[in-house]
Structure formats: structure tokens, C-alpha cells
Design an enzyme around this catalytic site. Structure first.
Site, PDB file in Angstrom:
ATOM      1  N   GLY A 127       0.943  -1.238  -0.139  1.00 24.32           N
ATOM      2  CA  GLY A 127       0.076   0.091  -0.043  1.00 24.32           C
ATOM      3  C   GLY A 127       0.719   1.122  -0.037  1.00 24.32           C
ATOM      4  O   GLY A 127       2.018   1.085   0.180  1.00 24.32           O
ATOM      5  N   CYS A 184       5.318  -6.316   1.284  1.00 26.24           N
ATOM      6  CA  CYS A 184       5.703  -4.631   1.384  1.00 26.24           C
ATOM      7  C   CYS A 184       5.015  -4.190   2.620  1.00 26.24           C
ATOM      8  O   CYS A 184       5.453  -4.527   3.662  1.00 26.24           O
ATOM      9  CB  CYS A 184       5.171  -3.903   0.355  1.00 26.24           C
ATOM     10  SG  CYS A 184       5.922  -2.450  -0.168  1.00 26.24           S
ATOM     11  N   TYR A 185       3.945  -3.195   2.503  1.00 28.29           N
ATOM     12  CA  TYR A 185       3.251  -2.529   3.646  1.00 28.29           C
ATOM     13  C   TYR A 185       2.728  -3.648   4.497  1.00 28.29           C
ATOM     14  O   TYR A 185       2.667  -3.586   5.694  1.00 28.29           O
ATOM     15  CB  TYR A 185       2.172  -1.678   3.127  1.00 28.29           C
ATOM     16  CG  TYR A 185       1.502  -0.937   4.407  1.00 28.29           C
ATOM     17  CD1 TYR A 185       1.822   0.079   4.989  1.00 28.29           C
ATOM     18  CD2 TYR A 185       0.372  -1.947   4.947  1.00 28.29           C
ATOM     19  CE1 TYR A 185       1.305   0.653   5.841  1.00 28.29           C
ATOM     20  CE2 TYR A 185      -0.147  -0.909   5.901  1.00 28.29           C
ATOM     21  CZ  TYR A 185       0.181   0.168   6.579  1.00 28.29           C
ATOM     22  OH  TYR A 185      -0.517   0.495   7.538  1.00 28.29           O
ATOM     23  N   HIS A 199       7.933  -7.615  -4.470  1.00 27.34           N
ATOM     24  CA  HIS A 199       6.521  -7.886  -4.964  1.00 27.34           C
ATOM     25  C   HIS A 199       6.488  -8.968  -5.600  1.00 27.34           C
ATOM     26  O   HIS A 199       6.907  -8.945  -6.902  1.00 27.34           O
ATOM     27  CB  HIS A 199       6.119  -6.507  -5.744  1.00 27.34           C
ATOM     28  CG  HIS A 199       5.796  -5.168  -4.960  1.00 27.34           C
ATOM     29  ND1 HIS A 199       4.438  -5.171  -4.337  1.00 27.34           N
ATOM     30  CD2 HIS A 199       6.709  -4.398  -4.530  1.00 27.34           C
ATOM     31  CE1 HIS A 199       4.509  -3.848  -3.451  1.00 27.34           C
ATOM     32  NE2 HIS A 199       5.738  -3.620  -3.638  1.00 27.34           N
ATOM     33  N   GLU A 205       3.969 -10.441  -6.995  1.00 21.57           N
ATOM     34  CA  GLU A 205       2.688 -10.430  -7.889  1.00 21.57           C
ATOM     35  C   GLU A 205       3.150  -9.938  -9.142  1.00 21.57           C
ATOM     36  O   GLU A 205       2.472  -9.806 -10.209  1.00 21.57           O
ATOM     37  CB  GLU A 205       1.687  -9.831  -7.211  1.00 21.57           C
ATOM     38  CG  GLU A 205       1.857  -8.224  -6.928  1.00 21.57           C
ATOM     39  CD  GLU A 205       2.429  -7.832  -5.761  1.00 21.57           C
ATOM     40  OE1 GLU A 205       3.179  -8.773  -5.224  1.00 21.57           O
ATOM     41  OE2 GLU A 205       2.386  -6.638  -5.327  1.00 21.57           O
ATOM     42  N   SER A 256     -25.752  -6.499 -25.241  1.00 22.65           N
ATOM     43  CA  SER A 256     -25.346  -5.511 -26.034  1.00 22.65           C
ATOM     44  C   SER A 256     -24.255  -6.138 -27.027  1.00 22.65           C
ATOM     45  O   SER A 256     -24.041  -5.594 -28.056  1.00 22.65           O
ATOM     46  CB  SER A 256     -24.248  -4.766 -25.204  1.00 22.65           C
ATOM     47  OG  SER A 256     -23.090  -5.517 -24.945  1.00 22.65           O
ATOM     48  N   GLY A 311     -21.625  -7.561 -26.378  1.00 23.17           N
ATOM     49  CA  GLY A 311     -20.355  -7.619 -25.841  1.00 23.17           C
ATOM     50  C   GLY A 311     -20.061  -9.071 -25.062  1.00 23.17           C
ATOM     51  O   GLY A 311     -20.925  -9.679 -24.718  1.00 23.17           O
ATOM     52  N   ASP A 322     -19.196  -9.426 -21.982  1.00 25.65           N
ATOM     53  CA  ASP A 322     -19.554  -9.718 -20.537  1.00 25.65           C
ATOM     54  C   ASP A 322     -21.227 -10.034 -20.544  1.00 25.65           C
ATOM     55  O   ASP A 322     -21.772 -11.080 -19.802  1.00 25.65           O
ATOM     56  CB  ASP A 322     -19.293  -8.457 -19.593  1.00 25.65           C
ATOM     57  CG  ASP A 322     -18.020  -8.206 -19.460  1.00 25.65           C
ATOM     58  OD1 ASP A 322     -17.023  -9.040 -19.823  1.00 25.65           O
ATOM     59  OD2 ASP A 322     -17.428  -6.951 -19.518  1.00 25.65           O
ATOM     60  N   SER A 323     -21.995  -9.092 -21.164  1.00 23.17           N
ATOM     61  CA  SER A 323     -23.271  -9.460 -21.031  1.00 23.17           C
ATOM     62  C   SER A 323     -23.748 -10.786 -21.817  1.00 23.17           C
ATOM     63  O   SER A 323     -24.830 -11.414 -21.309  1.00 23.17           O
ATOM     64  CB  SER A 323     -24.238  -8.116 -21.856  1.00 23.17           C
ATOM     65  OG  SER A 323     -23.802  -8.126 -23.058  1.00 23.17           O
ATOM     66  N   SER A 324     -23.012 -11.108 -22.627  1.00 23.42           N
ATOM     67  CA  SER A 324     -23.346 -12.382 -23.485  1.00 23.42           C
ATOM     68  C   SER A 324     -22.724 -13.673 -22.730  1.00 23.42           C
ATOM     69  O   SER A 324     -23.936 -14.658 -22.664  1.00 23.42           O
ATOM     70  CB  SER A 324     -22.401 -12.595 -24.715  1.00 23.42           C
ATOM     71  OG  SER A 324     -22.816 -11.608 -25.627  1.00 23.42           O
ATOM     72  N   LYS A 360     -11.776 -10.373 -16.266  1.00 27.26           N
ATOM     73  CA  LYS A 360     -12.193 -10.461 -17.742  1.00 27.26           C
ATOM     74  C   LYS A 360     -11.623 -11.763 -18.272  1.00 27.26           C
ATOM     75  O   LYS A 360     -12.447 -12.411 -18.958  1.00 27.26           O
ATOM     76  CB  LYS A 360     -11.399  -9.315 -18.388  1.00 27.26           C
ATOM     77  CG  LYS A 360     -11.914  -9.296 -19.883  1.00 27.26           C
ATOM     78  CD  LYS A 360     -12.997  -8.411 -20.153  1.00 27.26           C
ATOM     79  CE  LYS A 360     -13.724  -8.073 -21.362  1.00 27.26           C
ATOM     80  NZ  LYS A 360     -14.810  -7.475 -21.405  1.00 27.26           N
TER      81      LYS A 360
END
Ligand code: XMP
Length: 509
Positions: free
Chosen positions: A51, A78-79, A165, A167, A219, A221, A223-225, A365
Site C-alpha cells: 500500500g 511490502c506494507y 513484490h 505479484e 449488448s 459484448g 460480459d453481457s453475452s 475478464k
């Protein structure tokens, strides 16, 4: 599951993704989470994120210190490591030299995180504070030139700290360290797969919806599909989709959706032609924000009018993703860290008293794409590049008219066809044409022309938060420019946008 405690790092989502890549479920929770709630989630391990704060700052984020007595393995990054050291009786100090970028990590002591990693490796550092004194029963497990306490462990309590880090991709062995934490320290099982997610989500939707109806805007797209397909799998014909053609869509958008999704799903879907309504409302509007507002409000109006005709609908399906949820949730319980709120059909549920069904709200995604594949959705839909809600309206600079929309649609279709032919479609986050509000002079067939100018925008990105302009091959740019000028009436010039984000945004408006 693994819980990531959000101490405000920009990398929280990345940590969660690194865990999930190992087929282990991971959830991000704010630092303020009550300890009982955390316990009830029954995590097999906890990761304290980094952070921007310093441990000694007022209001630096913290979590109930009884966390360290739960007997759950903890990795502080880290933090997160500073918090562990400070809370358990060690000392943190502003380092004399800020360490940022690559550093060589010297392994001092064997440790499950560094298993089979030899004596050291290159890692990525980004910190101003450092640990200078360890709490009781901790040992130093690695150092760098500037940071003698770069990794620590309390083996007995399974508490680990990394100043580096793991990640970020720049840390060699970063993913391996996370893997070792999951499987060698926390004894996690690999059971987070798209198949298990899909089965679980279908049962949950069935249980929540019962024999009631769900409506949702489709739409075209990704995500909605995917969300619609999942809901359809759970409740079949009780899902009612509404596709609003606002006149701002790309060429053959509706046909593509019909071909790729609707034909194979036997969906209840209503196509609404609202082109005239939208174009009328957008007449003479030039200001980008005004365009967006008009489109957003009108969409809700049209959608709502249709939705109320569906008898017995009690739920609204949405394709909200995990990043939207995380970004909308504050790490510190205050408003400062809220980056954005959902851009989905905002305002609608409250007005219509619909309950939300958001089956993708735990997914990133790339996981949505995997789920889509698991659900049997065709690749051509799964790998569609994102397309903004306000559509071509924010790619036409200046006034929106039917004829200008037609010009842009044709130019955009040529661009996409050539990008696909060149095998670049999936490699690019987005590629599209923009119609500029200027006319320029040209010469064609010995005649002077004074016509429109098209800009080509193509970017690479992982998440659209930042993006690089794509270095498209010159030959390809030549082909696209030639075809657009030759095949689209009223275009006599094509330019290429070489702006990254930041400082530009991906869309022009
Ligand atoms: P910018 O232009 O902000 O875009 O760099 C980032 C990503 O978001 C998409 N975008 C939108 N998507 N509604 C959407 O659903 C919107 O109003 C909207 N505006 C931008 C954009 O295409 C890019 O992928």
C-alpha cells in the site's frame, strides 16, 4: 480460499489473479473487515497487500491484530510485511535510500517460499520504509544490497513477509513464491476451475430466482453475452433479453450477435429499434459528456419501457465484473479510494424495484472468457474487442448525423477486416476508426477533393487502465489507408494515433 487484505495497493487485483491462476479461489477484502467476518470466510491463508502508506502515518490502514493469532498462515507483502513487523513488536524505519526497481535477492535461510530457488534471484522492489528490527521468533530469510531485511519468517506460526513484490511479472520466481505459499504453506487444493464455478453459479441462480423472471440488456459484448448464457443455463426461457439498437452500433452488430449467440441458445430476445429516438436526441450535440449523458438516460428510458412489458420480471441480470466491484469498494471505508462506480445500467433497479443478478461479479475478464468457452460460446464472440456503451457517438468528433455514422461504420469495418486478416485482432485490446471534425484538401483522379479525415486508433492493454499505442506494421497501415480512401465515400485522408494512455484515453471522447 485465500483472502487478500487490501491495504491500498494498486496490485491487489494482481495478487488475487496470481492466486486464482493456480486454481485456488481468492477474494479481496478491505482492511476494515471485522475479524469475525474474516474467520467466518474460513480462509486457508491470508495475504496482506502492499500500500502507499507508511506504517507511522496517521490513519495508515490496519486490521485487528488478533489476526496473527488465528493460526492461519499469513504472507505480508511490502506494507503488509511492515504491518506484521510493527504490530508484533518489531521496528520499521524510513530507509535512507528508497529502493525502486530491480534488485538481487540473496537467500539467507531456507524457507518454503524460496524452495528450489538456489541462492538468490532478481526481484522487483518499490518501498521507502524498511524493517530494521524483527519481532520475536522471526528470522531474516533474504536480503538485498539496500535492504538487509528483505524477507522474514516465523516458521512456527507460518507468518511470512516479503519486502519484494512477487505479484509483478518483473520478479523472477514471483509466481512460484505465491504457488509455494498456497500449496506448501497453506495446503490449498486446486478446486477453483471454470467448471466448478459454472456449476456453482447455475445452482445459485436457480435457487435465487426460482420460477420468477429475469430481464437483461444484451449488448453483444463479451460480459453481457456470457452472463446471459449462464443465466439461461440456469432458468432457460424465464430469461428475457432486450437488445436496443440505438443507431450507434458498428456494421452488422445485430447480425453478428444473432449468428454467434442467439442461434445456438434459443434465447427469449426482443430487438428494439430506437435509432431515430437516439439520433433525434443527439442532434447538434457536440460536447462529449452531454452525448454520454443523453445516451445513458435514453437507454434506461427505452429499456425500462420494454422491461415493464415483461410480466412478472423481478430480477435484472447484469454482466458486472470483479474489478468493478473491487474498484467500487473502499479499502479504508472512506470515499477517497473509490475509483469509479459501476457503469452498468445504473439507477434502473431502484426505480423498477428489481433485484440484481450479477453472476460474473467474482470474475476477471480473462476468467469470463474462460467461462464463456466452458459454456460453449463461440470464439468469435468471446474474443470480441470491448466496445463502449455510448458506441460510435464518442468516436465521431463533433456532430452526429446518419451520414457521418455511415462513413465511420464503413471505415471501421474495413479497419477491423484488415486487422483480422493480419492476425492481430486478439493481440490488440482495441482497434477502431474515429471520424474527425475537419475536412482536408486532397487530389483524386486529377480532381481536387475537400473531404473528411479518419483517425486509426489501435492499442494494446491488459485492463484498459493503461494502454500503449500499437506499433502496427507500416504495410498494414498502408493497406487500411488505401482501402478506406478508395472504398468509403467522402474520406480523403487517414491518420494514425500514436498516443498512449496516459496521457491520452483509449476513446477520443
Ligand atoms: P478510456 O477511453 O477511458 O476507456 O481509456 C477505457 C475502456 O473503457 C471503454 N469505455 C467504455 N465502456 N461505457 C463502457 O461500457 C462507456 O461509457 C465507456 N467509455 C469508455 C473503452 O472502450 C475502453 O475499453
Amino acid at each position: 480460499m485465500i483472502i487478500v487484505i487490501d491495504f491500498g495497493s494498486q496490485f491487489n487485483q494482481l495478487i488475487a489473479r496470481r492466486v486464482r491462476e493456480n486454481d485456488v479461489y481468492c477474494q479481496v477484502e478491505p482492511a476494515g473487515i471485522p475479524i469475525d467476518k474474516l474467520k467466518a470466510l474460513n480462509p486457508q491463508g491470508i495475504i496482506l497487500s502492499g500500500g502507499p502508506s507508511s506504517i507511522y502515518e496517521d490513519n495508515s490502514p490496519s486490521i485487528d491484530k488478533s489476526l496473527f493469532d488465528l493460526g492461519i498462515p499469513i504472507l505480508g507483502i511490502c506494507y503488509g510485511m511492515h504491518y506484521m513487523v510493527h504490530t508484533l513488536g518489531g521496528k520499521i524505519k524510513k530507509a535512507s535510500k528508497r529502493e525502486y526497481g530491480f534488485a538481487n535477492l540473496d537467500i539467507k535461510e531456507s524457507n518454503p517460499l524460496f524452495k528450489d530457488m538456489g541462492t538468490g534471484f532478481q526481484c522487483w522492489m518499490s518501498h521507502g520504509d524498511s524493517a530494521i528490527e524483527l519481532p520475536e521468533n522471526f528470522v531474516i530469510t533474504a536480503s538485498t544490497k539496500n535492504t538487509s531485511i528483505a524477507a522474514i519468517a516465523n516458521h512456527e506460526k507460518k507468518l511470512y513477509g516479503l519486502q519484494l513484490h512477487p505479484e509483478v511479472e518483473h520478479s523472477i520466481n514471483g509466481s512460484r513464491m505465491i504457488r509455494h505459499f498456497l500449496f506448501d504453506v497453506c495446503n490449498c487444493q486446486k478446486n477453483w476451475t471454470m467448471k466448478s464455478f459454472c456449476d456453482g453459479a447455475v445452482s445459485q441462480i436457480k435457487a435465487a430466482v426460482g420460477d420468477k423472471k429475469v430481464i437483461m440488456g444484451l449488448s453483444g459484448g463479451v460480459d453481457s453475452s456470457v452472463a446471459a448464457t449462464l443465466i439461461h443455463k440456469a432458468i432457460g426461457k424465464n430469461l428475457f433479453c432486450i437488445f436496443v439498437d440505438n443507431g450507434l452500433l458498428r456494421k452488422n452488430e445485430k447480425q453478428a450477435l444473432e449468428k454467434s449467440l442467439i442461434s445456438s441458445l434459443d434465447l427469449n430476445i426482443k430487438f428494439i429499434d430506437a435509432k431515430d429516438k437516439f439520433l433525434f436526441a443527439l442532434k447538434d450535440v457536440i460536447d462529449p459528456e452531454k452525448k454520454r449523458k443523453i445516451i445513458g438516460n435514453l437507454f434506461i428510458e427505452v429499456f425500462e419501457a420494454q422491461a415493464t412489458k415483461i410480466d412478472g420480471a423481478q430480477f435484472l441480470g447484469q454482466g458486472t465484473l470483479y474489478p468493478d466491484i473491487i474498484e467500487s469498494k473502499s479499502a479504508f471505508g472512506g470515499p477517497t479510494s473509490i475509483i469509479k462506480s459501476h457503469h452498468n445500467v445504473g439507477g434502473l433497479p431502484e426505480k423498477m424495484k428489481l433485484k440484481l443478478i450479477e453472476p460474473l461479479q467474482l470474475l476477471f475478464k480473462d476468467e469470463v472468457r474462460k467461462l464463456g468457452t466452458q459454456l460453449g460460446i463461440k470464439d468469435e464472440l468471446i474474443w470480441r474487442q470491448p466496445f463502449p456503451g455510448p458506441g460510435l457517438a464518442i468516436r465521431i468528433m463533433g456532430e452526429i448525423t446518419s451520414s457521418r455514422l455511415e462513413i465511420l461504420r464503413e471505415a471501421d469495418a474495413i479497419l477491423l477486416e484488415e486487422i483480422r486478416k493480419a492476425g492481430l485482432y486478439r493481440k490488440l485490446w482495441q482497434s477502431f476508426a474515429v471520424l474527425l471534425p475537419v475536412k482536408t484538401v486532397g487530389v483524386m483522379g486529377d480532381k481536387r477533393t475537400f473531404a473528411n479525415c479518419i483517425a486509426i486508433r489501435a492499442v494494446t492493454s491488459n485492463d484498459a487502465m493503461t494502454a500503449d499505442w500499437a506499433k502496427l506494421p507500416h504495410d498494414l497501415l498502408g493497406i487500411i489507408s488505401n482501402r478506406i480512401i478508395n472504398e468509403v465515400e467522402n474520406i480523403n485522408r487517414v491518420v494514425f494515433d500514436i498516443t498512449s494512455k496516459p496521457p491520452g484515453t483509449i476513446e477520443w471522447e
